[in-house]
Write a protein that holds these residues in place. Structure first.
Motif, mmCIF file in Angstrom:
data_model
loop_
_atom_site.group_PDB
_atom_site.id
_atom_site.type_symbol
_atom_site.label_atom_id
_atom_site.label_comp_id
_atom_site.label_asym_id
_atom_site.label_seq_id
_atom_site.Cartn_x
_atom_site.Cartn_y
_atom_site.Cartn_z
ATOM 1 N N SER A 79 0.839 -1.206 0.000
ATOM 2 C CA SER A 79 0.000 0.000 0.000
ATOM 3 C C SER A 79 0.872 1.254 0.000
ATOM 4 C CB SER A 79 -0.914 -0.009 1.223
ATOM 5 O OG SER A 79 -1.654 1.182 1.309
ATOM 6 N N ASN A 80 1.922 1.250 0.819
ATOM 7 C CA ASN A 80 2.825 2.399 0.865
ATOM 8 C C ASN A 80 3.605 2.566 -0.427
ATOM 9 O OD1 ASN A 80 1.938 2.900 3.428
ATOM 10 N ND2 ASN A 80 3.924 2.687 4.425
ATOM 11 N N MET A 81 3.887 1.457 -1.096
ATOM 12 C CA MET A 81 4.567 1.551 -2.393
ATOM 13 C C MET A 81 3.655 2.231 -3.414
ATOM 14 S SD MET A 81 6.302 -1.439 -4.751
ATOM 15 C CE MET A 81 7.117 -1.008 -6.303
ATOM 16 N N LYS A 82 2.388 1.849 -3.414
ATOM 17 C CA LYS A 82 1.438 2.442 -4.352
ATOM 18 C C LYS A 82 1.278 3.945 -4.107
ATOM 19 C CE LYS A 82 -1.374 -1.755 -4.822
ATOM 20 N NZ LYS A 82 -2.672 -2.393 -4.478
ATOM 21 N N ILE A 83 1.226 4.335 -2.836
ATOM 22 C CA ILE A 83 0.969 5.734 -2.494
ATOM 23 C C ILE A 83 2.225 6.600 -2.595
ATOM 24 C CG2 ILE A 83 0.217 7.292 -0.657
ATOM 25 C CD1 ILE A 83 -1.497 4.955 0.412
ATOM 26 N N TYR A 84 3.349 6.073 -2.096
ATOM 27 C CA TYR A 84 4.548 6.910 -1.942
ATOM 28 C C TYR A 84 5.701 6.554 -2.883
ATOM 29 C CZ TYR A 84 2.038 7.985 2.358
ATOM 30 O OH TYR A 84 1.081 8.350 3.263
ATOM 31 N N GLY A 85 5.636 5.385 -3.532
ATOM 32 C CA GLY A 85 6.691 5.025 -4.478
ATOM 33 C C GLY A 85 7.902 4.345 -3.862
ATOM 34 N N ILE A 86 7.845 4.002 -2.589
ATOM 35 C CA ILE A 86 8.949 3.281 -1.940
ATOM 36 C C ILE A 86 8.763 1.798 -2.219
ATOM 37 C CG2 ILE A 86 10.135 2.835 0.245
ATOM 38 C CD1 ILE A 86 8.513 5.318 1.324
ATOM 39 N N PRO A 87 9.756 1.094 -2.752
ATOM 40 C CA PRO A 87 9.576 -0.333 -3.048
ATOM 41 C C PRO A 87 9.119 -1.111 -1.818
ATOM 42 C CG PRO A 87 11.609 0.472 -4.024
ATOM 43 C CD PRO A 87 11.098 1.569 -3.147
ATOM 44 N N ALA A 88 8.104 -1.938 -1.993
ATOM 45 C CA ALA A 88 7.606 -2.751 -0.882
ATOM 46 C C ALA A 88 8.696 -3.663 -0.333
ATOM 47 C CB ALA A 88 6.403 -3.581 -1.342
ATOM 48 N N SER A 89 9.563 -4.122 -1.229
ATOM 49 C CA SER A 89 10.660 -5.001 -0.798
ATOM 50 C C SER A 89 11.594 -4.278 0.165
ATOM 51 C CB SER A 89 11.444 -5.492 -2.015
ATOM 52 O OG SER A 89 11.981 -4.394 -2.743
ATOM 53 N N ILE A 90 11.864 -3.016 -0.108
ATOM 54 C CA ILE A 90 12.729 -2.210 0.766
ATOM 55 C C ILE A 90 12.049 -1.960 2.105
ATOM 56 C CG2 ILE A 90 13.585 0.148 1.088
ATOM 57 C CD1 ILE A 90 15.523 -1.485 -0.485
ATOM 58 N N ILE A 91 10.763 -1.636 2.065
ATOM 59 C CA ILE A 91 10.019 -1.386 3.303
ATOM 60 C C ILE A 91 10.072 -2.611 4.210
ATOM 61 C CG2 ILE A 91 7.746 -0.877 4.283
ATOM 62 C CD1 ILE A 91 7.108 0.619 1.656
ATOM 63 N N LEU A 92 9.786 -3.772 3.630
ATOM 64 C CA LEU A 92 9.787 -5.010 4.427
ATOM 65 C C LEU A 92 11.182 -5.359 4.923
ATOM 66 C CD1 LEU A 92 7.309 -7.170 2.326
ATOM 67 C CD2 LEU A 92 6.950 -6.359 4.666
ATOM 68 N N ALA A 93 12.179 -5.229 4.052
ATOM 69 C CA ALA A 93 13.548 -5.556 4.453
ATOM 70 C C ALA A 93 14.022 -4.649 5.573
ATOM 71 C CB ALA A 93 14.486 -5.462 3.249
ATOM 72 N N GLN A 94 13.704 -3.363 5.465
ATOM 73 C CA GLN A 94 14.075 -2.434 6.538
ATOM 74 C C GLN A 94 13.341 -2.785 7.833
ATOM 75 O OE1 GLN A 94 13.660 1.587 4.387
ATOM 76 N NE2 GLN A 94 15.441 1.867 5.726
ATOM 77 N N GLY A 95 12.067 -3.113 7.711
ATOM 78 C CA GLY A 95 11.301 -3.487 8.899
ATOM 79 C C GLY A 95 11.884 -4.713 9.586
ATOM 80 N N ILE A 96 12.231 -5.719 8.801
ATOM 81 C CA ILE A 96 12.824 -6.943 9.352
ATOM 82 C C ILE A 96 14.151 -6.642 10.031
ATOM 83 C CG2 ILE A 96 13.821 -9.191 8.782
ATOM 84 C CD1 ILE A 96 11.780 -9.257 6.410
ATOM 85 N N LEU A 97 15.002 -5.894 9.329
ATOM 86 C CA LEU A 97 16.341 -5.604 9.841
ATOM 87 C C LEU A 97 16.304 -4.687 11.062
ATOM 88 C CD1 LEU A 97 19.417 -5.737 9.623
ATOM 89 C CD2 LEU A 97 19.313 -3.921 7.894
ATOM 90 N N GLU A 98 15.556 -3.601 10.962
ATOM 91 C CA GLU A 98 15.558 -2.607 12.035
ATOM 92 C C GLU A 98 14.828 -3.085 13.291
ATOM 93 O OE1 GLU A 98 17.206 0.108 12.065
ATOM 94 O OE2 GLU A 98 17.705 0.498 9.970
ATOM 95 N N SER A 99 13.810 -3.941 13.115
ATOM 96 C CA SER A 99 13.002 -4.357 14.266
ATOM 97 C C SER A 99 13.298 -5.769 14.741
ATOM 98 C CB SER A 99 11.509 -4.266 13.919
ATOM 99 O OG SER A 99 11.140 -5.333 13.060
ATOM 100 N N GLY A 100 14.231 -6.451 14.072
ATOM 101 C CA GLY A 100 14.449 -7.855 14.424
ATOM 102 C C GLY A 100 13.201 -8.663 14.145
ATOM 103 N N ALA A 101 12.571 -8.378 12.987
ATOM 104 C CA ALA A 101 11.298 -9.016 12.600
ATOM 105 C C ALA A 101 10.245 -8.843 13.696
ATOM 106 C CB ALA A 101 11.500 -10.489 12.264
#
Length: 278
Positions: A79-101
């Motif tokens: 949803s954020n990729m559609k609205i803001y243009g940030i790749p969903a893959s990057i959003i998820l990868a950052q979330g996993i890495l930064e939050s320890g999943a």
């Protein structure tokens, strides 16, 4: 008279014979011996009970936790990729890495899934944690979805990230490198770590969905045990009126089991949210 004298003599003889007291043998016990013995027996029973106990709780592996995280948040990432243009893959990868999943301190205590620091423009709740420096200020959110929204606001609202939005859509390698160059993280291996998560868990499939392209065969080979698209039987999409209790009963689970499978601590559900149920 003689008879009386004889009677008195006889009674005196009998009394003299009964005056010697019998010897009574006793065995002394320590003071509080009954309490001590009872306490010792209770300890023994507790020890035996503990040794015979069966552990029923299951600890999720890192891979299972990561899979649950992806299943939980891929929809908001797309949803954020559609609205803001940030790749969903990057959003998820950052979330996993930064939050320890979702298992890191900031995620668990502050719903901060992206390690976003306060900066001068933050007026919300704050927490302090050692990072690059001692007791740095980090943003605190009421729920994880606010963290995802704020992540998009940070990337779209700060000039230093503007060049990232000129990259080809879905260029996760360019984004991973650009985030590091723009100062999102100080770890020199930050781009490498993001790309590793994306390629290990085939997170680019979510970019492809948003972009509406047919997935190439090699992209369709998901490296997880479950394909989140093909294996719909393992996922349930939340409908209006659903609660954790109603969903758990529908799939013969307890509420705690359902939350654990999906790496969730909150009680709120949203329509369209997908939960792992098998």
């Amino acid at each position: 008279m003689l008879k009386k004298i004889i009677l008195f003599l006889l009674i005196g003889t009998l009394i003299g014979c009964g005056s010697s007291k019998p010897v009574i043998v006793t065995t002394k016990q320590p003071v509080n011996w009954k309490y001590s013995k009872t306490k010792q027996n209770n300890k023994q029973v507790k020890k035996e009970s503990s040794s015979n106990a069966t552990v029923t709780s299951k600890t999720m592996t890192t891979n299972e936790v990561t899979k649950a995280y992806i299943a939980q948040y891929n929809a908001v990432a797309m949803s954020n990729m559609k609205i803001y243009g940030i790749p969903a893959s990057i959003i998820l990868a950052q979330g996993i890495l930064e939050s320890g999943a979702g298992k890191g301190d900031l995620a668990m205590t502050s719903n901060n899934h992206f390690g976003i620091k306060c900066h001068n423009d933050w007026t919300g709740d704050k927490v302090y944690k050692d990072d690059d420096s001692a007791q740095e200020c980090f943003r605190k959110y009421n729920q994880a979805s606010e963290s995802y929204q704020d992540h998009a606001m940070v990337l779209t609202g700060k000039k230093r990230y503007s060049n990232l939005f000129t990259l080809p859509k879905g260029d996760y390698k360019g984004w991973a490198k650009g985030l590091k160059e723009a100062g999102y993280a100080t770890d020199p291996k930050y781009p490498e770590k993001l790309v590793n998560y994306i390629e290990s868990y085939n997170l680019s499939q979510f970019d492809t969905k948003v972009l509406g392209k047919a997935m190439a065969k090699e992209e369709a080979k998901v490296l997880l045990n479950d394909n989140f698209d093909a294996d719909q039987a393992s996922l349930y999409e939340i409908q209006k009126g659903d609660t954790f209790y109603s969903v758990s009963k529908k799939f013969n689970l307890s509420v705690d089991e359902l939350k654990q499978k999906n790496n969730l601590t909150e009680n709120a559900l949203s329509i369209g949210q997908k939960l792992i149920v098998k």
